[in-house]
Design a protein around this motif. Structure first.
Motif, PDB file in Angstrom:
ATOM      1  N   VAL A 235       0.837  -1.198   0.000  1.00 55.02           N
ATOM      2  CA  VAL A 235       0.000   0.000   0.000  1.00 55.02           C
ATOM      3  C   VAL A 235       0.877   1.254   0.000  1.00 55.02           C
ATOM      4  CG1 VAL A 235      -1.576   1.383   1.423  1.00 55.02           C
ATOM      5  CG2 VAL A 235      -2.029  -1.056   1.047  1.00 55.02           C
ATOM      6  N   PHE A 236       1.886   1.278   0.864  1.00 54.51           N
ATOM      7  CA  PHE A 236       2.748   2.449   0.952  1.00 54.51           C
ATOM      8  C   PHE A 236       3.627   2.600  -0.293  1.00 54.51           C
ATOM      9  CE2 PHE A 236       1.299   3.050   5.125  1.00 54.51           C
ATOM     10  CZ  PHE A 236       1.780   4.268   5.590  1.00 54.51           C
ATOM     11  N   GLU A 237       3.908   1.514  -0.962  1.00 54.66           N
ATOM     12  CA  GLU A 237       4.734   1.587  -2.164  1.00 54.66           C
ATOM     13  C   GLU A 237       3.977   2.123  -3.370  1.00 54.66           C
ATOM     14  OE1 GLU A 237       7.265  -1.409  -5.153  1.00 54.66           O
ATOM     15  OE2 GLU A 237       6.658  -2.090  -3.162  1.00 54.66           O
ATOM     16  N   ASP A 258       2.323  11.325   4.531  1.00 55.38           N
ATOM     17  CA  ASP A 258       2.082  12.123   5.736  1.00 55.38           C
ATOM     18  C   ASP A 258       2.090  11.298   7.019  1.00 55.38           C
ATOM     19  OD1 ASP A 258       1.829  14.343   4.129  1.00 55.38           O
ATOM     20  OD2 ASP A 258      -0.369  14.277   4.073  1.00 55.38           O
ATOM     21  N   TYR A 259       2.095   9.971   6.896  1.00 56.86           N
ATOM     22  CA  TYR A 259       1.976   9.116   8.068  1.00 56.86           C
ATOM     23  C   TYR A 259       2.931   7.931   7.961  1.00 56.86           C
ATOM     24  CZ  TYR A 259      -2.335  11.672   8.973  1.00 56.86           C
ATOM     25  OH  TYR A 259      -3.241  12.669   9.221  1.00 56.86           O
ATOM     26  N   SER A 260       3.309   7.413   9.112  1.00 59.90           N
ATOM     27  CA  SER A 260       4.095   6.184   9.137  1.00 59.90           C
ATOM     28  C   SER A 260       3.145   4.995   8.993  1.00 59.90           C
ATOM     29  CB  SER A 260       4.872   6.062  10.443  1.00 59.90           C
ATOM     30  OG  SER A 260       3.976   5.842  11.532  1.00 59.90           O
ATOM     31  N   MET A 261       3.709   3.839   8.700  1.00 58.12           N
ATOM     32  CA  MET A 261       2.895   2.641   8.564  1.00 58.12           C
ATOM     33  C   MET A 261       2.202   2.306   9.889  1.00 58.12           C
ATOM     34  SD  MET A 261       4.144  -0.908   6.768  1.00 58.12           S
ATOM     35  CE  MET A 261       5.065   0.063   5.552  1.00 58.12           C
ATOM     36  N   VAL A 264      -0.830   4.540  10.395  1.00 59.33           N
ATOM     37  CA  VAL A 264      -1.972   4.165   9.563  1.00 59.33           C
ATOM     38  C   VAL A 264      -2.675   2.942  10.144  1.00 59.33           C
ATOM     39  CG1 VAL A 264      -2.675   3.332   7.292  1.00 59.33           C
ATOM     40  CG2 VAL A 264      -1.019   5.192   7.471  1.00 59.33           C
ATOM     41  N   VAL A 265      -1.901   1.977  10.613  1.00 60.27           N
ATOM     42  CA  VAL A 265      -2.502   0.810  11.261  1.00 60.27           C
ATOM     43  C   VAL A 265      -3.260   1.239  12.512  1.00 60.27           C
ATOM     44  CG1 VAL A 265      -2.009  -1.367  12.440  1.00 60.27           C
ATOM     45  CG2 VAL A 265      -0.801  -0.799  10.330  1.00 60.27           C
ATOM     46  N   ALA A 266      -2.708   2.205  13.259  1.00 51.22           N
ATOM     47  CA  ALA A 266      -3.374   2.699  14.468  1.00 51.22           C
ATOM     48  C   ALA A 266      -4.675   3.413  14.123  1.00 51.22           C
ATOM     49  CB  ALA A 266      -2.433   3.633  15.234  1.00 51.22           C
ATOM     50  N   ILE A 267      -4.707   4.144  13.023  1.00 55.52           N
ATOM     51  CA  ILE A 267      -5.950   4.777  12.565  1.00 55.52           C
ATOM     52  C   ILE A 267      -6.976   3.693  12.200  1.00 55.52           C
ATOM     53  CG2 ILE A 267      -6.996   6.217  10.774  1.00 55.52           C
ATOM     54  CD1 ILE A 267      -4.256   7.669  10.606  1.00 55.52           C
ATOM     55  N   MET A 268      -6.490   2.654  11.555  1.00 57.67           N
ATOM     56  CA  MET A 268      -7.368   1.570  11.119  1.00 57.67           C
ATOM     57  C   MET A 268      -7.999   0.841  12.300  1.00 57.67           C
ATOM     58  SD  MET A 268      -6.322  -1.515   8.517  1.00 57.67           S
ATOM     59  CE  MET A 268      -5.353  -2.430   9.718  1.00 57.67           C
ATOM     60  N   THR A 269      -7.262   0.736  13.401  1.00 60.93           N
ATOM     61  CA  THR A 269      -7.764   0.015  14.573  1.00 60.93           C
ATOM     62  C   THR A 269      -8.455   0.928  15.583  1.00 60.93           C
ATOM     63  OG1 THR A 269      -5.601   0.230  15.666  1.00 60.93           O
ATOM     64  CG2 THR A 269      -5.988  -1.757  14.358  1.00 60.93           C
ATOM     65  N   GLY A 270      -8.442   2.230  15.347  1.00 58.86           N
ATOM     66  CA  GLY A 270      -9.118   3.164  16.238  1.00 58.86           C
ATOM     67  C   GLY A 270      -8.255   3.746  17.333  1.00 58.86           C
ATOM     68  N   LEU A 272      -5.777   5.854  16.807  1.00 58.16           N
ATOM     69  CA  LEU A 272      -5.630   7.249  16.423  1.00 58.16           C
ATOM     70  C   LEU A 272      -6.838   7.676  15.613  1.00 58.16           C
ATOM     71  CD1 LEU A 272      -1.887   7.444  15.236  1.00 58.16           C
ATOM     72  CD2 LEU A 272      -2.801   7.982  17.496  1.00 58.16           C
ATOM     73  N   THR A 273      -7.113   8.954  15.626  1.00 59.48           N
ATOM     74  CA  THR A 273      -8.199   9.494  14.825  1.00 59.48           C
ATOM     75  C   THR A 273      -7.687  10.677  14.018  1.00 59.48           C
ATOM     76  OG1 THR A 273     -10.480  10.317  14.865  1.00 59.48           O
ATOM     77  CG2 THR A 273      -9.010  11.081  16.615  1.00 59.48           C
ATOM     78  N   VAL A 274      -8.280  10.892  12.850  1.00 59.65           N
ATOM     79  CA  VAL A 274      -7.863  11.956  11.935  1.00 59.65           C
ATOM     80  C   VAL A 274      -9.078  12.791  11.586  1.00 59.65           C
ATOM     81  CG1 VAL A 274      -6.825  12.487   9.696  1.00 59.65           C
ATOM     82  CG2 VAL A 274      -6.021  10.511  10.993  1.00 59.65           C
ATOM     83  N   GLY A 275      -8.890  14.102  11.526  1.00 59.12           N
ATOM     84  CA  GLY A 275      -9.974  14.991  11.146  1.00 59.12           C
ATOM     85  C   GLY A 275     -10.346  14.837   9.690  1.00 59.12           C
ATOM     86  N   SER A 276     -11.452  15.435   9.299  1.00 60.70           N
ATOM     87  CA  SER A 276     -11.933  15.339   7.921  1.00 60.70           C
ATOM     88  C   SER A 276     -10.985  15.967   6.918  1.00 60.70           C
ATOM     89  CB  SER A 276     -13.311  16.002   7.799  1.00 60.70           C
ATOM     90  OG  SER A 276     -13.241  17.363   8.181  1.00 60.70           O
ATOM     91  N   ASP A 277     -10.097  16.861   7.409  1.00 60.44           N
ATOM     92  CA  ASP A 277      -9.142  17.497   6.509  1.00 60.44           C
ATOM     93  C   ASP A 277      -7.896  16.657   6.302  1.00 60.44           C
ATOM     94  OD1 ASP A 277      -8.075  17.711   9.033  1.00 60.44           O
ATOM     95  OD2 ASP A 277      -7.609  19.856   8.901  1.00 60.44           O
ATOM     96  N   GLY A 278      -7.835  15.470   6.937  1.00 59.25           N
ATOM     97  CA  GLY A 278      -6.673  14.605   6.778  1.00 59.25           C
ATOM     98  C   GLY A 278      -5.443  15.111   7.491  1.00 59.25           C
ATOM     99  N   GLY A 279      -5.634  16.000   8.452  1.00 61.79           N
ATOM    100  CA  GLY A 279      -4.497  16.584   9.158  1.00 61.79           C
ATOM    101  C   GLY A 279      -3.886  15.652  10.185  1.00 61.79           C
ATOM    102  N   LYS A 280      -3.219  16.229  11.157  1.00 60.20           N
ATOM    103  CA  LYS A 280      -2.479  15.455  12.138  1.00 60.20           C
ATOM    104  C   LYS A 280      -3.400  14.552  12.943  1.00 60.20           C
ATOM    105  CE  LYS A 280       0.796  15.974  15.962  1.00 60.20           C
ATOM    106  NZ  LYS A 280       1.527  16.946  16.830  1.00 60.20           N
TER     107      LYS A 280
END
Length: 297
Positions: A235-237, A258-261, A264-270, A272-280
Motif C-alpha cells: 500500500v505504501f509503495e 504524511d503518516y508512518s505505517m 496508519v494501522v493505528a488509525i485503522m484500529t481506532g 488514532l483518529t484523523v480529522g476530515s481534513d486529513g491533518g495530524k
C-alpha cells in the motif's frame, strides 16, 4: 472488440490532485452517505468515497470493517439502501455488476475468475467473444479466434506482459502470470475504473513486484485504480492516497507520505483518529496507541 472505447483522463502520479486542488476536480467515482443493513447488522454505515482521476487509491480496513461491502456497492454487486453514487459527476444506481461493467468499471477479484482450462486469449474475451464476419458468425456463430489472439497480444504488449504463447492454457501459468491475465482483461475493457481485490495475495516477492508494476502501468495509462489490500508495505509503495475504512464508514482519507505505517494501522484500529481534513492524527485510545508503540502525548 476492436479497441475498447476509453474516456479516461490521464493524470501523472507527480501531479495527482490533492488538498485544495482536488476540490476543483470532479472525482471519477464518488459516494456519499451509503447505507446497507441486513436486519440488525449494519454493513455500510453512512460511508463516503472519493476516487480522483489518475490515482491509485488503497482501501484498507480490519476484518469486518465493511470495506468489501463498500466495494460491492461501488461495483454493482450490492445495492445500498440509502446514499448516492456518482460516476464522472453524474448520479447513478447500479442494479448489478453487469451494469457497472457497461459503465466502464472492471474488477479483478482475489480468486481471479479465470477459466483455467481455456487459453489466454479466450480468457481475455470471456463473455465478450468475437464472432467471425458474415454468415459464419451470424448464422453458424463461429468465433473469430485469430482476431481475439491478435487483440489479446496487443493488450499484453501494451502492458509489457511477456508470455510464451497466448494459445497456452491458463492452468500452465504461474500465479503472477494468471494475475497478469486477469489485470490485462480488466484494463482491456475498463473505461472508467479498475478495481483490484488483494492482487498480491498468495504471490511471492518477485511476482508481487510484477503485479505492482502492472498497477503503475494501468495508472500511467490514465485509468484510476482502487486497490483493496491488507499488505501495508505494498500500500505504501503504490498508493497515492489511502482510504481507511472502519466500522462501516470512512475513518480517514490520507496520503501515505504524511503518516508512518504504524500510524496508519493505528488509525485503522481506532487507536488514532484523523480529522476530515486529513491533518495530524490525535490519540483516541491511549492503551491501543501504546500497544502499537506510538506516543500518547
Amino acid at each position: 472488440m476492436s479497441e475498447p472505447n476509453r474516456t479516461t483522463t490521464s493524470t501523472p502520479k507527480d501531479t495527482a490532485t490533492s488538498g485544495a486542488d482536488a476540490e476543483s476536480v470532479t472525482p471519477i467515482l464518488q459516494a456519499r452517505g451509503l447505507v446497507k443493513r441486513y436486519g440488525h447488522v449494519t454493513a455500510i454505515d453512512g460511508a463516503d468515497f472519493d476516487l480522483m482521476p489518475g490515482e491509485v487509491l488503497a482501501v484498507i480496513g480490519d476484518n469486518g470493517a465493511g470495506k468489501s461491502s463498500l466495494i460491492k456497492a461501488l461495483t454493482g454487486a450490492l445495492v445500498p439502501d440509502r446514499g448516492e453514487i456518482r460516476l464522472n459527476g453524474e448520479a447513478i444506481r447500479f442494479s448489478g455488476p453487469q451494469q457497472a461493467r457497461e459503465h466502464g468499471i472492471e474488477t479483478v477479484y482475489q480468486d481471479l475468475a479465470v477459466a483455467a482450462s481455456m487459453d489466454i486469449a479466450s480468457n481475455m474475451f470471456l463473455g465478450r467473444e468475437l464472432r467471425r464476419t458474415g454468415p459464419l458468425g451470424s448464422v453458424l456463430r463461429m468465433l473469430d479466434k485469430k482476431r481475439m489472439r491478435e487483440e489479446a497480444a496487443a493488450h499484453m504488449a501494451e502492458l509489457k506482459i511477456g508470455l510464451r504463447s497466448l494459445t497456452q492454457t491458463v492452468d500452465t501459468l504461474s500465479g503472477g502470470q494468471r494475475q497478469a491475465v486477469a489485470v490485462a482483461r480488466a484494463v482491456a475493457w475498463a473505461r472508467s475504473v479498475v478495481v483490484m481485490d488483494e492482487p498480491t495475495a498468495a504471490l511471492g516477492v518477485k511476482e508481487s513486484g510484477q503485479v505492482l508494476d502492472l498497477i503503475r502501468q494501468v495508472r500511467d495509462r490514465g485509468l484510476p485504480v482502487i486497490l483493496i489490500s491488507h499488505n501495508m508495505p505494498h500500500v505504501f509503495e503504490i498508493a497515492d492516497r489511502i482510504h481507511v475504512h472502519r466500522m462501516g464508514k470512512r475513518e480517514a482519507l490520507i496520503k501515505p507520505s504524511d503518516y508512518s505505517m504504524a500510524e496508519v494501522v493505528a488509525i485503522m484500529t481506532g487507536a488514532l483518529t484523523v480529522g476530515s481534513d486529513g491533518g495530524k492524527a490525535t490519540v483516541a485510545d491511549a492503551e491501543a496507541a501504546r500497544a502499537a508503540g506510538l506516543p500518547t502525548t
